[in-house]
Structures are given as C-alpha cells and as structure tokens.
Design a protein around this motif. Structure first.
Motif, PDB file in Angstrom:
ATOM      1  N   GLU A  66       0.798  -1.228   0.000  1.00 31.09           N
ATOM      2  CA  GLU A  66       0.000   0.000   0.000  1.00 31.09           C
ATOM      3  C   GLU A  66       0.829   1.275   0.000  1.00 31.09           C
ATOM      4  O   GLU A  66       0.351   2.324  -0.427  1.00 31.09           O
ATOM      5  CB  GLU A  66      -0.943  -0.033   1.205  1.00 31.09           C
ATOM      6  CG  GLU A  66      -1.988  -1.159   1.125  1.00 31.09           C
ATOM      7  CD  GLU A  66      -2.393  -1.664   2.495  1.00 31.09           C
ATOM      8  OE1 GLU A  66      -2.584  -0.839   3.397  1.00 31.09           O
ATOM      9  OE2 GLU A  66      -2.518  -2.890   2.646  1.00 31.09           O
ATOM     10  N   ARG A  67       2.056   1.198   0.490  1.00 33.02           N
ATOM     11  CA  ARG A  67       2.945   2.369   0.506  1.00 33.02           C
ATOM     12  C   ARG A  67       4.379   1.865   0.582  1.00 33.02           C
ATOM     13  O   ARG A  67       4.612   0.674   0.814  1.00 33.02           O
ATOM     14  CB  ARG A  67       2.613   3.285   1.681  1.00 33.02           C
ATOM     15  CG  ARG A  67       2.762   2.657   3.061  1.00 33.02           C
ATOM     16  CD  ARG A  67       2.530   3.698   4.151  1.00 33.02           C
ATOM     17  NE  ARG A  67       2.602   3.109   5.473  1.00 33.02           N
ATOM     18  CZ  ARG A  67       1.554   2.636   6.133  1.00 33.02           C
ATOM     19  NH1 ARG A  67       0.354   2.672   5.584  1.00 33.02           N
ATOM     20  NH2 ARG A  67       1.717   2.124   7.350  1.00 33.02           N
ATOM     21  N   GLU A 122       9.155   0.482   8.952  1.00 34.74           N
ATOM     22  CA  GLU A 122       7.804   0.321   9.506  1.00 34.74           C
ATOM     23  C   GLU A 122       7.836  -0.752  10.602  1.00 34.74           C
ATOM     24  O   GLU A 122       7.463  -1.910  10.374  1.00 34.74           O
ATOM     25  CB  GLU A 122       6.824  -0.093   8.403  1.00 34.74           C
ATOM     26  CG  GLU A 122       6.621   0.951   7.328  1.00 34.74           C
ATOM     27  CD  GLU A 122       5.269   1.653   7.464  1.00 34.74           C
ATOM     28  OE1 GLU A 122       4.557   1.395   8.454  1.00 34.74           O
ATOM     29  OE2 GLU A 122       4.945   2.445   6.582  1.00 34.74           O
ATOM     30  N   THR A 157       3.222   1.156  -6.219  1.00 33.62           N
ATOM     31  CA  THR A 157       3.148   0.244  -5.082  1.00 33.62           C
ATOM     32  C   THR A 157       3.952  -1.050  -5.285  1.00 33.62           C
ATOM     33  O   THR A 157       3.927  -1.924  -4.432  1.00 33.62           O
ATOM     34  CB  THR A 157       1.678  -0.136  -4.826  1.00 33.62           C
ATOM     35  OG1 THR A 157       1.136  -0.739  -6.017  1.00 33.62           O
ATOM     36  CG2 THR A 157       0.850   1.095  -4.458  1.00 33.62           C
ATOM     37  N   PRO A 217      -2.882  -6.203   5.912  1.00 35.79           N
ATOM     38  CA  PRO A 217      -2.898  -4.803   5.459  1.00 35.79           C
ATOM     39  C   PRO A 217      -1.920  -3.970   6.276  1.00 35.79           C
ATOM     40  O   PRO A 217      -1.734  -4.232   7.478  1.00 35.79           O
ATOM     41  CB  PRO A 217      -4.347  -4.360   5.695  1.00 35.79           C
ATOM     42  CG  PRO A 217      -4.867  -5.285   6.748  1.00 35.79           C
ATOM     43  CD  PRO A 217      -4.159  -6.600   6.555  1.00 35.79           C
ATOM     44  N   PRO A 219      -0.670  -1.101   8.588  1.00 34.29           N
ATOM     45  CA  PRO A 219      -1.406  -0.257   9.543  1.00 34.29           C
ATOM     46  C   PRO A 219      -1.407   1.207   9.114  1.00 34.29           C
ATOM     47  O   PRO A 219      -0.466   1.674   8.471  1.00 34.29           O
ATOM     48  CB  PRO A 219      -0.625  -0.456  10.849  1.00 34.29           C
ATOM     49  CG  PRO A 219       0.750  -0.865  10.418  1.00 34.29           C
ATOM     50  CD  PRO A 219       0.572  -1.646   9.158  1.00 34.29           C
ATOM     51  N   MET A 220      -2.469   1.887   9.447  1.00 35.04           N
ATOM     52  CA  MET A 220      -2.549   3.306   9.107  1.00 35.04           C
ATOM     53  C   MET A 220      -1.510   4.078   9.895  1.00 35.04           C
ATOM     54  O   MET A 220      -1.267   3.798  11.082  1.00 35.04           O
ATOM     55  CB  MET A 220      -3.953   3.832   9.408  1.00 35.04           C
ATOM     56  CG  MET A 220      -5.042   3.250   8.531  1.00 35.04           C
ATOM     57  SD  MET A 220      -6.660   3.981   8.851  1.00 35.04           S
ATOM     58  CE  MET A 220      -6.342   5.697   8.407  1.00 35.04           C
ATOM     59  N   LYS A 221      -0.916   5.067   9.246  1.00 37.83           N
ATOM     60  CA  LYS A 221       0.055   5.909   9.930  1.00 37.83           C
ATOM     61  C   LYS A 221      -0.656   7.051  10.655  1.00 37.83           C
ATOM     62  O   LYS A 221      -1.568   7.657  10.106  1.00 37.83           O
ATOM     63  CB  LYS A 221       1.069   6.479   8.931  1.00 37.83           C
ATOM     64  CG  LYS A 221       2.134   5.494   8.510  1.00 37.83           C
ATOM     65  CD  LYS A 221       3.229   6.207   7.724  1.00 37.83           C
ATOM     66  CE  LYS A 221       4.422   5.286   7.489  1.00 37.83           C
ATOM     67  NZ  LYS A 221       5.520   5.980   6.775  1.00 37.83           N
ATOM     68  N   THR A 222      -0.222   7.306  11.873  1.00 38.92           N
ATOM     69  CA  THR A 222      -0.789   8.419  12.600  1.00 38.92           C
ATOM     70  C   THR A 222      -0.196   9.721  12.099  1.00 38.92           C
ATOM     71  O   THR A 222       1.001   9.787  11.795  1.00 38.92           O
ATOM     72  CB  THR A 222      -0.501   8.286  14.104  1.00 38.92           C
ATOM     73  OG1 THR A 222       0.899   8.164  14.302  1.00 38.92           O
ATOM     74  CG2 THR A 222      -1.203   7.058  14.661  1.00 38.92           C
TER      75      THR A 222
END
Length: 223
Positions: A66-67, A122, A157, A217, A219-222
């Motif tokens: 995803e990134r 990450e 990606t 997936p 994790p979303m970054k804060t």
C-alpha cells in the motif's frame, strides 16, 4: 562446476526458462513461473578487483504493497552482535526499573533478532511480517541467507522481494568435474554439489517473504 552449468541442470528439474551460454561461467539467469508472479534467479557481482570477483545468488520476485516499505534481514557481524548484547543488558536494566526502551527492537521475533540484523522503516508492520513461521524457519535453517524488501521505483506500489546468498564453488563437485571432464558426468556432479537443495530453499525464502508482506494490510500511519 560453474554457476551456468548448475543453473542449467536446475532449470531442467524445475521446468524454468534458462538464459545462459555454455562457454560462460557465471552469467546465467533462470525465470520460474509461479501462480503469484514470476521468480527470477540470477547472480550479482558484489566485488571485482585484485582479489578476484565475488558474486551473490539472488532470487527475486514482486509484491504490491500500500505504501513504500523497506525491510532488511541479514547475518549479524560479530561486532554488531557484541554491541547488541551490551544494549540488551542496558534494556533489561531499564525494564527492571520500570522504564520502557527500544534499544534493541526484536519486532516480536526475539529468536530471529538475536542472530540477525533487522532494519525496517515500519516497525509495527514488520512485527506482523515476522510472525510468519515459514519465514522464520527458513532463516533459522539457512543462517547465510539474507533478505530484503523495498520499493521498485519512486512512485507506485510495486516492491522487490529478494533473497540472496554469497556464491561459493563446491570443491568436491569441482574435483569430480576435473577428473571426468565430460558432459556424461555433469549431471552427477550437479547432484553431488548440493546446489538444488540450497536453491530450492532460497526460492522458498523469497516466496515466504512475499507471502508474509502481503498477508496483512499495512497499519494506518498516525499524522
């Protein structure tokens, strides 16, 4: 036996598409088809000079993430291992005092981090990646294998997943080839060299790493 000779026979056993010349020794490549994407086996020159030429065997495949994500796992040098032991002692002392520290992050896989240098951009995602039992078992069984994952370009990606090991000639196989020196014995020499077992494991490591980084997936970054 040369790299090209071994890779040629490996291609016959694994039904891959071989690219190489009989007269060349260490330039051959092999493309293996896989349901999750092609796998490329080749060699990369890591040193060329007065002390000879050193090469690594690389097994490469692709993954869509995803990134941008980077992961490197390699054998620790003796110096780095000593530094980590000192840091580990400091960390245990801090924990005894009730203080949290990340001097020697193990990313949830202490049995792997004890013997390996792990770098990543990450840490939280890597904790999930390193839960792969197959990945950890292969790295434990083959301590000279290294692994890296990284973006293939400045945008997009697509990521390269690569397993590698330093190429070493098998002295026993070389001696057999020198003694017989005919194609009649090439396959027997190849089978005696242990090449197939090591190459199968390196391919499995690349596939296990690809599966591990795509199993969850990111994790979303804060902010």
């Amino acid at each position: 036996m040369s790299w090209n000779e071994c890779l040629y026979w490996y291609a016959q056993d694994r039904d891959g598409t071989y690219f190489g010349l009989k007269k060349e020794e260490n330039e051959g490549a092999l493309l293996l088809e896989d349901p999750k994407g092609p796998i490329l086996i080749c060699v990369q020159v890591t040193y060329s000079g007065q002390y000879g030429t050193h090469r690594d065997v690389t097994v490469r495949t692709r993954a869509e993430l995803e990134r941008p994500y980077a992961l490197s796992i390699k054998k620790q040098s003796s110096l780095r291992g000593g530094v980590n032991r000192v840091l580990g002692g400091l960390e245990r002392g801090a924990q005894a005092l009730g203080r949290k520290t990340e001097l020697t992050p193990d990313y949830g896989a202490p049995e792997l981090a004890d013997d390996r240098g792990i770098k990543t951009n990450e840490p939280e995602f890597t904790r999930w990646v390193l839960q792969s039992r197959e990945l950890k078992e292969l790295l434990a069984a083959w301590p000279d294998f290294r692994l890296q994952v990284g973006p293939m370009g400045p945008v997009g990606t697509a990521h390269l997943v690569e397993a590698r090991v330093t190429l070493e000639q098998d002295e026993m196989a070389d001696a057999l080839f020198d003694q017989f020196g005919t194609e009649r014995y090439e396959r027997a020499n190849y089978q005696a060299s242990g090449f197939q077992e090591q190459m199968d494991a390196l391919v499995e490591l690349a596939k296990a790493a690809r599966d591990a980084v795509t199993a969850w997936p990111m994790p979303m970054k804060t902010p």
